[in-house]
Every structure is written in C-alpha cells, then in structure tokens.
Write a protein that holds these residues in place. Structure first.
Motif, mmCIF file in Angstrom:
data_model
loop_
_atom_site.group_PDB
_atom_site.id
_atom_site.type_symbol
_atom_site.label_atom_id
_atom_site.label_comp_id
_atom_site.label_asym_id
_atom_site.label_seq_id
_atom_site.Cartn_x
_atom_site.Cartn_y
_atom_site.Cartn_z
ATOM 1 N N LEU A 166 2.096 18.337 -41.157
ATOM 2 C CA LEU A 166 3.143 18.565 -40.165
ATOM 3 C C LEU A 166 3.911 19.803 -40.617
ATOM 4 C CD1 LEU A 166 4.535 17.539 -37.607
ATOM 5 C CD2 LEU A 166 6.028 16.168 -39.074
ATOM 6 N N ILE A 167 3.792 20.876 -39.827
ATOM 7 C CA ILE A 167 4.333 22.184 -40.207
ATOM 8 C C ILE A 167 5.566 22.469 -39.356
ATOM 9 C CG2 ILE A 167 3.763 24.630 -40.473
ATOM 10 C CD1 ILE A 167 0.726 23.552 -40.197
ATOM 11 N N PHE A 168 6.634 22.961 -40.007
ATOM 12 C CA PHE A 168 7.903 23.183 -39.317
ATOM 13 C C PHE A 168 8.773 24.127 -40.128
ATOM 14 C CE2 PHE A 168 8.079 19.605 -42.128
ATOM 15 C CZ PHE A 168 9.303 19.695 -42.771
ATOM 16 N N ARG A 169 9.891 24.507 -39.570
ATOM 17 C CA ARG A 169 10.880 25.322 -40.291
ATOM 18 C C ARG A 169 12.103 24.459 -40.585
ATOM 19 N NH1 ARG A 169 10.185 30.195 -41.476
ATOM 20 N NH2 ARG A 169 8.527 31.413 -40.548
ATOM 21 N N LEU A 170 12.604 24.592 -41.799
ATOM 22 C CA LEU A 170 13.810 23.893 -42.218
ATOM 23 C C LEU A 170 14.690 24.913 -42.929
ATOM 24 C CD1 LEU A 170 15.342 21.186 -42.514
ATOM 25 C CD2 LEU A 170 14.160 20.887 -44.695
ATOM 26 N N ASP A 171 15.896 25.105 -42.438
ATOM 27 C CA ASP A 171 16.811 26.102 -43.006
ATOM 28 C C ASP A 171 16.126 27.463 -43.116
ATOM 29 O OD1 ASP A 171 18.789 24.147 -43.239
ATOM 30 O OD2 ASP A 171 18.090 23.571 -45.238
ATOM 31 N N ASP A 172 15.396 27.826 -42.059
ATOM 32 C CA ASP A 172 14.694 29.108 -41.939
ATOM 33 C C ASP A 172 13.584 29.310 -42.979
ATOM 34 O OD1 ASP A 172 14.429 31.273 -40.203
ATOM 35 O OD2 ASP A 172 15.407 32.612 -41.639
ATOM 36 N N ARG A 173 13.085 28.209 -43.537
ATOM 37 C CA ARG A 173 11.943 28.278 -44.468
ATOM 38 C C ARG A 173 10.780 27.503 -43.859
ATOM 39 N NH1 ARG A 173 13.175 26.930 -50.546
ATOM 40 N NH2 ARG A 173 11.206 28.061 -50.761
ATOM 41 N N LEU A 174 9.575 28.050 -44.003
ATOM 42 C CA LEU A 174 8.385 27.392 -43.499
ATOM 43 C C LEU A 174 7.997 26.266 -44.441
ATOM 44 C CD1 LEU A 174 6.249 27.447 -41.261
ATOM 45 C CD2 LEU A 174 4.904 28.999 -42.715
ATOM 46 N N CYS A 175 7.783 25.068 -43.872
ATOM 47 C CA CYS A 175 7.519 23.866 -44.663
ATOM 48 C C CYS A 175 6.320 23.121 -44.085
ATOM 49 C CB CYS A 175 8.707 22.912 -44.614
ATOM 50 S SG CYS A 175 10.253 23.613 -45.153
ATOM 51 N N ILE A 176 5.761 22.250 -44.913
ATOM 52 C CA ILE A 176 4.684 21.374 -44.465
ATOM 53 C C ILE A 176 4.875 20.008 -45.110
ATOM 54 C CG2 ILE A 176 3.118 22.148 -46.300
ATOM 55 C CD1 ILE A 176 0.803 21.836 -44.275
ATOM 56 N N ASN A 177 4.760 18.958 -44.300
ATOM 57 C CA ASN A 177 4.740 17.590 -44.828
ATOM 58 C C ASN A 177 3.282 17.210 -45.040
ATOM 59 O OD1 ASN A 177 7.469 16.933 -44.904
ATOM 60 N ND2 ASN A 177 7.485 16.037 -42.875
ATOM 61 N N LEU A 178 2.988 16.657 -46.223
ATOM 62 C CA LEU A 178 1.635 16.258 -46.581
ATOM 63 C C LEU A 178 1.657 14.881 -47.225
ATOM 64 C CD1 LEU A 178 0.589 19.645 -48.185
ATOM 65 C CD2 LEU A 178 -0.202 18.756 -45.977
ATOM 66 N N LYS A 179 0.713 14.051 -46.850
ATOM 67 C CA LYS A 179 0.604 12.730 -47.466
ATOM 68 C C LYS A 179 0.099 12.896 -48.898
ATOM 69 C CE LYS A 179 -0.358 8.010 -46.547
ATOM 70 N NZ LYS A 179 -0.739 7.027 -45.570
ATOM 71 N N CYS A 180 0.578 12.020 -49.773
ATOM 72 C CA CYS A 180 0.228 12.129 -51.185
ATOM 73 C C CYS A 180 0.172 10.736 -51.790
ATOM 74 C CB CYS A 180 1.279 12.970 -51.902
ATOM 75 S SG CYS A 180 0.870 13.382 -53.593
#
Length: 114
Positions: A40-54
């Motif tokens: 799940l790719i998104f921007r948070l506080d103007d930073r590019l982020c990805i949520n990944l299962k682990c």
C-alpha cells in the motif's frame, strides 16, 4: 525511490494488479486470486511510504535496525511495517521486504486429499 519505480517493481510479481480502493493518493498492489493487498503506497508528511506485511518476529528487528521502518500506518502494527522510500534503505532492502509481503499474503495452496 519514486512512485513509478516501486509500483513497477510490485507489479513485476506474478498475478498482481494495481488498485485505488481508498481514492487518490493511495495505491494498493494486490494478488489477483485473493485480492489481498501486499503493498500500500501513499504519501505521509510529504514523504513517499509503503505499508508491507511482515512476519511479526522479523518486524521489530527491522524497526530497531532502520529508522525508516515504522509500525504500519493505519494497519495492524504487529504484522505490518511502514517503510519510507526516500530514506536510508537501499533498493535491495526494500525489494526484499516487498518479496516477503507478497509471499505472506499470497493465496493459500490447497492440500491434495489422499
């Protein structure tokens, strides 16, 4: 790493597709067979982020090792990590986390009955 690079990498996995279930600004990469999200790719506080299962046993180690790995944003904190894509992590490190998430969320294989 930019949005195009990470989306292309995620879509290189077999039977994956791009979806936008949460509207603009959120890109989900899913398995075709079970529709589970593995990235799940998104921007948070103007930073590019990805949520990944682990794996929960591995998630804490990654968070302790890398400042750019945090508990999953709006996800189960035990099973998901959020990774900043514009920080210290190398592409191979990020790609390995994507690979793990893909495998953890892929459809279960049916057992053959004897």
């Amino acid at each position: 790493m930019n949005m195009k690079d990470i989306v292309e990498h995620c879509l290189s996995y077999p039977d994956s597709y791009e979806d936008h279930p949460f509207g603009d600004g959120w890109t989900a990469i899913r398995h075709k067979k079970n529709q589970k999200i593995f990235a799940l790719i998104f921007r948070l506080d103007d930073r590019l982020c990805i949520n990944l299962k682990c794996d929960p046993n591995h998630a804490g180690t990654l968070r302790d090792t890398f400042a750019d790995v945090q508990p999953g944003y709006h996800m189960n904190k035990e099973h998901w990590n959020m990774v900043y894509l514009d920080g210290e992590l190398s592409k191979p490190d990020i790609y390995e986390m994507v690979r793990e998430s893909y495998h953890l969320t892929q459809p279960k294989k049916l057992k053959k009955s004897e």
